[in-house]
Scaffold this motif. Structure first.
Motif, PDB file in Angstrom:
ATOM      1  N   GLY A  51       0.817  -1.210   0.000  1.00  0.00           N
ATOM      2  CA  GLY A  51       0.000   0.000   0.000  1.00  0.00           C
ATOM      3  C   GLY A  51       0.849   1.256   0.000  1.00  0.00           C
ATOM      4  N   GLN A  52       1.919   1.255   0.807  1.00  0.00           N
ATOM      5  CA  GLN A  52       2.834   2.393   0.818  1.00  0.00           C
ATOM      6  C   GLN A  52       3.525   2.540  -0.533  1.00  0.00           C
ATOM      7  N   TYR A  53       3.908   1.415  -1.129  1.00  0.00           N
ATOM      8  CA  TYR A  53       4.584   1.463  -2.433  1.00  0.00           C
ATOM      9  C   TYR A  53       3.646   2.052  -3.497  1.00  0.00           C
ATOM     10  N   PHE A  54       2.379   1.678  -3.443  1.00  0.00           N
ATOM     11  CA  PHE A  54       1.420   2.208  -4.416  1.00  0.00           C
ATOM     12  C   PHE A  54       1.243   3.714  -4.260  1.00  0.00           C
ATOM     13  N   VAL A  55       1.252   4.225  -3.032  1.00  0.00           N
ATOM     14  CA  VAL A  55       1.174   5.672  -2.831  1.00  0.00           C
ATOM     15  C   VAL A  55       2.425   6.332  -3.413  1.00  0.00           C
ATOM     16  N   ALA A  56       3.592   5.733  -3.166  1.00  0.00           N
ATOM     17  CA  ALA A  56       4.831   6.249  -3.760  1.00  0.00           C
ATOM     18  C   ALA A  56       4.752   6.178  -5.287  1.00  0.00           C
ATOM     19  N   GLY A  57       4.119   5.124  -5.802  1.00  0.00           N
ATOM     20  CA  GLY A  57       3.939   4.995  -7.247  1.00  0.00           C
ATOM     21  C   GLY A  57       3.075   6.105  -7.828  1.00  0.00           C
ATOM     22  N   VAL A  58       2.064   6.537  -7.091  1.00  0.00           N
ATOM     23  CA  VAL A  58       1.223   7.660  -7.542  1.00  0.00           C
ATOM     24  C   VAL A  58       2.065   8.932  -7.608  1.00  0.00           C
ATOM     25  N   ILE A  59       2.898   9.156  -6.601  1.00  0.00           N
ATOM     26  CA  ILE A  59       3.782  10.326  -6.624  1.00  0.00           C
ATOM     27  C   ILE A  59       4.712  10.243  -7.830  1.00  0.00           C
ATOM     28  N   ALA A  60       5.291   9.056  -8.063  1.00  0.00           N
ATOM     29  CA  ALA A  60       6.203   8.867  -9.205  1.00  0.00           C
ATOM     30  C   ALA A  60       5.494   9.100 -10.535  1.00  0.00           C
ATOM     31  N   GLN A  61       4.280   8.576 -10.668  1.00  0.00           N
ATOM     32  CA  GLN A  61       3.538   8.749 -11.926  1.00  0.00           C
ATOM     33  C   GLN A  61       3.204  10.221 -12.154  1.00  0.00           C
ATOM     34  N   ARG A  62       2.839  10.923 -11.099  1.00  0.00           N
ATOM     35  CA  ARG A  62       2.565  12.356 -11.239  1.00  0.00           C
ATOM     36  C   ARG A  62       3.841  13.124 -11.590  1.00  0.00           C
ATOM     37  N   MET A  63       4.985  12.662 -11.072  1.00  0.00           N
ATOM     38  CA  MET A  63       6.270  13.262 -11.470  1.00  0.00           C
ATOM     39  C   MET A  63       6.456  13.132 -12.974  1.00  0.00           C
ATOM     40  N   LEU A  64       6.197  11.934 -13.486  1.00  0.00           N
ATOM     41  CA  LEU A  64       6.332  11.692 -14.926  1.00  0.00           C
ATOM     42  C   LEU A  64       5.337  12.530 -15.719  1.00  0.00           C
ATOM     43  N   ASN A  65       4.091  12.574 -15.254  1.00  0.00           N
ATOM     44  CA  ASN A  65       3.039  13.295 -15.969  1.00  0.00           C
ATOM     45  C   ASN A  65       3.277  14.801 -15.994  1.00  0.00           C
ATOM     46  N   ARG A  66       3.787  15.334 -14.887  1.00  0.00           N
ATOM     47  CA  ARG A  66       3.871  16.790 -14.740  1.00  0.00           C
ATOM     48  C   ARG A  66       5.275  17.366 -14.827  1.00  0.00           C
ATOM     49  N   GLY A  67       6.309  16.509 -14.740  1.00  0.00           N
ATOM     50  CA  GLY A  67       7.681  16.989 -14.797  1.00  0.00           C
ATOM     51  C   GLY A  67       8.076  17.819 -13.581  1.00  0.00           C
ATOM     52  N   LEU A  68       7.501  17.506 -12.437  1.00  0.00           N
ATOM     53  CA  LEU A  68       7.772  18.267 -11.220  1.00  0.00           C
ATOM     54  C   LEU A  68       8.524  17.420 -10.197  1.00  0.00           C
ATOM     55  N   HIS A  69       9.201  18.084  -9.280  1.00  0.00           N
ATOM     56  CA  HIS A  69       9.912  17.408  -8.186  1.00  0.00           C
ATOM     57  C   HIS A  69       8.883  16.730  -7.272  1.00  0.00           C
ATOM     58  N   PRO A  70       9.246  15.587  -6.671  1.00  0.00           N
ATOM     59  CA  PRO A  70       8.268  14.888  -5.825  1.00  0.00           C
ATOM     60  C   PRO A  70       7.750  15.715  -4.649  1.00  0.00           C
ATOM     61  N   THR A  71       8.575  16.588  -4.063  1.00  0.00           N
ATOM     62  CA  THR A  71       8.060  17.403  -2.953  1.00  0.00           C
ATOM     63  C   THR A  71       7.045  18.419  -3.455  1.00  0.00           C
ATOM     64  N   THR A  72       7.231  18.902  -4.671  1.00  0.00           N
ATOM     65  CA  THR A  72       6.249  19.814  -5.264  1.00  0.00           C
ATOM     66  C   THR A  72       4.935  19.074  -5.481  1.00  0.00           C
ATOM     67  N   ILE A  73       5.032  17.841  -5.964  1.00  0.00           N
ATOM     68  CA  ILE A  73       3.844  17.000  -6.172  1.00  0.00           C
ATOM     69  C   ILE A  73       3.122  16.816  -4.829  1.00  0.00           C
TER      70      ILE A  73
END
Length: 173
Positions: A51-73
């Motif tokens: 479950g924690q990995y999937f939340v991290a995966g959402v952050i990673a996917q949004r990084m890819l989608n938006r080109g932003l740093h993970p803390t910004t996401i």
């Protein structure tokens, strides 16, 4: 070399290694890593490592989608409900001392290292999920879980514990 060390550390931490070894392999977090780790813990600390990995995966996917740093996401307005009420890192720093924090810290470090480098979180494993909600917190799915035209429910890509994950941004699979 850093990537190899991180992968080796994740493997060791996924085993039944002694807590002393786990703490020795996890140096202090940077402020960016604390924000990411707190996001993972605030959103999924009651869930399994998956479950924690999937939340991290959402952050990673949004990084890819938006080109932003993970803390910004993590800190973008209305992206992760745990930050919506003005919470700060100081408010959740106590969570970084829990047993769940070791794994969340490694995921945070992997996400922070992934910015401008090779992604260290496997978004194919998380089925490129870019949204989720908690069934424990919301009794019915949020508005974005429905097709805006037909109003039919969108099919989730995964359900892990209390969280339902979706891939809303269409792209290559």
């Amino acid at each position: 070399m850093k990537r190899f060390t991180l992968i080796l550390t994740i493997l060791v931490l996924n085993t039944q290694a002694d807590e002393v070894i786990k703490k020795a392999l996890t140096p202090p977090l940077t402020m960016h890593e604390k924000i990411i780790a707190c996001t993972i813990l605030l959103e999924a600390r009651g869930e399994s490592k998956k479950g924690q990995y999937f939340v991290a995966g959402v952050i990673a996917q949004r990084m890819l989608n938006r080109g932003l740093h993970p803390t910004t996401i993590c800190r973008q307005r209305k992206q992760f409900s745990c930050w919506n009420d003005g919470k700060t890192v100081a408010d959740c720093e106590h969570l970084l001392k829990t047993k769940e924090a070791t794994y969340a810290s490694l995921l945070a470090r992997a996400l922070n290292m992934s910015y401008r480098n090779k992604l260290l979180i496997d978004v194919n494993y998380t089925q490129q999920a870019d949204h989720y909600y908690s069934k424990k917190m919301m009794k019915k799915p949020p508005y974005w879980a429905f097709d805006p035209i037909t109003k039919e429910p969108i099919q989730p890509v995964a359900v892990v514990g209390n969280h339902v994950f979706y891939r809303l941004k269409k792209g290559e699979k």
